[in-house]
Scaffold this motif. Structure first.
Motif, short mmCIF file in Angstrom:
data_model
loop_
_atom_site.label_atom_id
_atom_site.label_comp_id
_atom_site.label_asym_id
_atom_site.label_seq_id
_atom_site.Cartn_x
_atom_site.Cartn_y
_atom_site.Cartn_z
N UNK A 1 99.70 45.26 52.43
CA UNK A 1 101.00 44.58 52.27
C UNK A 1 101.88 44.84 53.49
N UNK A 2 101.82 46.07 54.03
CA UNK A 2 102.61 46.40 55.23
C UNK A 2 102.28 45.44 56.37
N UNK A 3 101.00 45.06 56.45
CA UNK A 3 100.57 44.13 57.49
C UNK A 3 100.82 42.69 57.07
N UNK A 4 100.54 42.38 55.80
CA UNK A 4 100.58 40.99 55.32
C UNK A 4 101.97 40.39 55.38
N UNK A 5 103.01 41.19 55.13
CA UNK A 5 104.36 40.62 55.20
C UNK A 5 104.73 40.21 56.61
N UNK A 6 103.97 40.69 57.61
CA UNK A 6 104.21 40.26 58.98
C UNK A 6 103.70 38.84 59.22
N UNK A 7 102.94 38.29 58.29
CA UNK A 7 102.42 36.94 58.47
C UNK A 7 103.54 35.91 58.32
N UNK B 1 92.22 43.63 63.35
CA UNK B 1 91.28 43.81 62.24
C UNK B 1 90.48 45.09 62.44
N UNK B 2 90.09 45.34 63.69
CA UNK B 2 89.31 46.55 63.99
C UNK B 2 90.12 47.82 63.77
N UNK B 3 91.45 47.71 63.86
CA UNK B 3 92.30 48.90 63.70
C UNK B 3 92.64 49.20 62.25
N UNK B 4 92.17 48.36 61.31
CA UNK B 4 92.47 48.57 59.90
C UNK B 4 92.12 49.96 59.38
N UNK B 5 90.91 50.47 59.65
CA UNK B 5 90.59 51.83 59.18
C UNK B 5 91.50 52.90 59.77
N UNK B 6 91.92 52.70 61.02
CA UNK B 6 92.77 53.70 61.67
C UNK B 6 94.16 53.70 61.06
N UNK C 1 102.83 38.36 63.73
CA UNK C 1 102.37 37.91 62.42
C UNK C 1 100.86 37.67 62.39
N UNK C 2 100.32 37.11 63.46
CA UNK C 2 98.89 36.82 63.47
C UNK C 2 98.05 38.06 63.76
N UNK C 3 98.50 38.90 64.69
CA UNK C 3 97.70 40.08 65.04
C UNK C 3 97.89 41.20 64.03
N UNK D 1 98.02 39.11 59.99
CA UNK D 1 96.73 38.62 59.49
C UNK D 1 95.62 39.61 59.79
N UNK D 2 95.48 39.97 61.07
CA UNK D 2 94.40 40.88 61.45
C UNK D 2 94.51 42.24 60.79
N UNK D 3 95.70 42.83 60.85
CA UNK D 3 95.88 44.16 60.25
C UNK D 3 95.68 44.16 58.75
N UNK D 4 96.18 43.13 58.06
CA UNK D 4 96.04 43.07 56.61
C UNK D 4 94.58 42.92 56.19
N UNK D 5 93.86 42.03 56.86
CA UNK D 5 92.44 41.83 56.52
C UNK D 5 91.66 43.11 56.78
#
Length: 383
Positions: free
Chosen positions: A48-54, A212-217, A330-332, A335-339
């Motif tokens: 959600x922290x990432x998704x609201x940036x969309x 997206x690659x930074x999601x685990x971090x 919003x996209x990086x 979208x990317x962070x949330x996914x």
């Protein structure tokens, strides 16, 4: 207010904004775990922290570009964000936390894109100083990452909302002196549609994959180290090591970008990011590999972010700069962070190492996207 005085207040705003992230991002997983949430639920909440940036940054950017109210939106975002953050103190169930995070981050996302635009416009013909101003944010992050790790070790995860609330108050105090220097945006002019088929499209595709690659971090780094036998305080020190490397890179970035160009440095940075995540997958128990991995944060975030902010600033004129920065965020990160964070939450309880292997794959594909950038987009005009 003189430009130098305004830059000091902007530096303070960066400090508190990223200090809040230093409290929330690395330790929210630990905080939610202490409240009894599962790994899948934690992944959803952190997403959600990432998704609201969309959505949120683009809505705020439309207002900013239409009215020129950039500093006003920073103040509204800080004030409303602090007020709605109070909901965090109540130990609600899963859906309560979903609503709480959604509401406060909606206002919180009004801030950063406008902060970036005001900073670059205040710097004028000296964009190379951006790294110095932005490094105040890195300093805030590093101080609170270390302090929060020790605070949790001393008083437990429930100390987190108190630390966050104090920083929200600091953020509000730092942004109030910013003057309302509204840009004359020429509202009568017809705006040219944004072309996603060229350099902007390739750049944004790469940025999405990298985040997206930074999601685990962003979502599970401290939990991952905790499960490997490290304490929260030790995990905080490793996060701080990465931020120190980031600060140094911010100082070096203008010279590197001017000499080697944006395209080559983005390509190298994304490849090193892929290597970094593989070190996390297979070398977390080694202090040497874990340290090297964190030092590579200088490239994963420091150099990539400095190059990206300059790229967006150059690709959009003054009437679209808030839109450009919001689109990038919003996209990086959105979208990317949330996914990436959500997907890691689904996988983590079954195979934590697999999260990092997939992250490395996303970073490698991101590097291939960078290769599609044309040579003419390679070198920003830095002095």
């Amino acid at each position: 207010m003189s430009a130098e005085v305004q830059l000091r207040w902007l530096g303070a705003c960066y400090f508190f904004f990223f200090a809040i992230l230093g409290v929330m991002v690395p330790y929210l997983g630990v905080f939610f775990e202490s409240r009894g949430f599962s790994a899948a639920e934690i992944g959803f909440l952190l997403a959600i922290l990432m998704a609201t940036r969309i959505v949120a940054p683009n809505l705020w950017a439309m207002v900013a570009d239409k009215t020129g109210m950039r500093s006003e939106l920073i103040k509204i975002g800080a004030g409303a964000g602090a007020l709605t953050y109070l909901s965090f103190f109540y130990p609600g169930a899963f859906w309560y936390m979903v609503v709480s995070l959604t509401v406060y981050t909606f206002f919180w996302n009004a801030i950063l894109a406008q902060l970036e635009v005001i900073t670059l416009e205040t710097l004028g013909d000296k964009p190379q100083r951006y790294g110095v101003i932005r490094s105040f944010g890195s300093l805030g992050y590093i101080v609170l990452v270390v302090a929060t790790g020790f605070a949790i070790g001393q008083w437990g995860p429930e100390v987190l909302p108190y630390l966050g609330m104090g920083l929200f108050a600091g953020m509000l105090a730092a942004c109030l002196p910013l003057p309302a220097n509204r840009q004359q945006l020429g509202t009568g002019k017809t705006k040219v549609p944004i072309k996603f088929a060229g350099p902007i499209g390739w750049f944004l595709a790469s940025a999405i994959l990298l985040q997206m690659s930074a999601g685990p971090f962003y979502g599970f780094f401290v939990l991952y180290l905790k499960n490997a036998g490290y304490s929260e305080a030790t995990a905080g020190l490793f996060v701080a090591l990465g931020v120190i490397a980031e600060i140094i890179m911010f100082m070096l970035a203008p010279r590197l970008l001017g000499r080697y160009g944006l395209k080559s440095l983005l390509f190298i940075s994304t490849l090193l990011t892929a290597a970094r995540w593989l070190m996390m997958a297979w070398g977390v128990e080694s202090l040497m590999w874990l340290s090297i991995s964190q030092l590579l944060h200088a490239f994963t975030f420091g150099l990539v972010h400095a190059a990206s902010i300059q790229f967006i600033h150059q690709q959009f004129d003054v009437s679209r700069r808030s839109t450009g920065q919001a689109l990038y965020a919003s996209l990086s990160f959105g979208v990317g962070g949330a996914i990436g964070t959500w997907a890691c939450g689904l996988i983590y309880s079954h195979n934590p190492s697999l999260c990092w292997v997939l992250a490395a794959l996303f970073a490698f594909i991101s590097a291939l996207m960078v290769l599609a950038l044309p040579a003419k987009a390679a070198k920003p005009a830095l002095s």
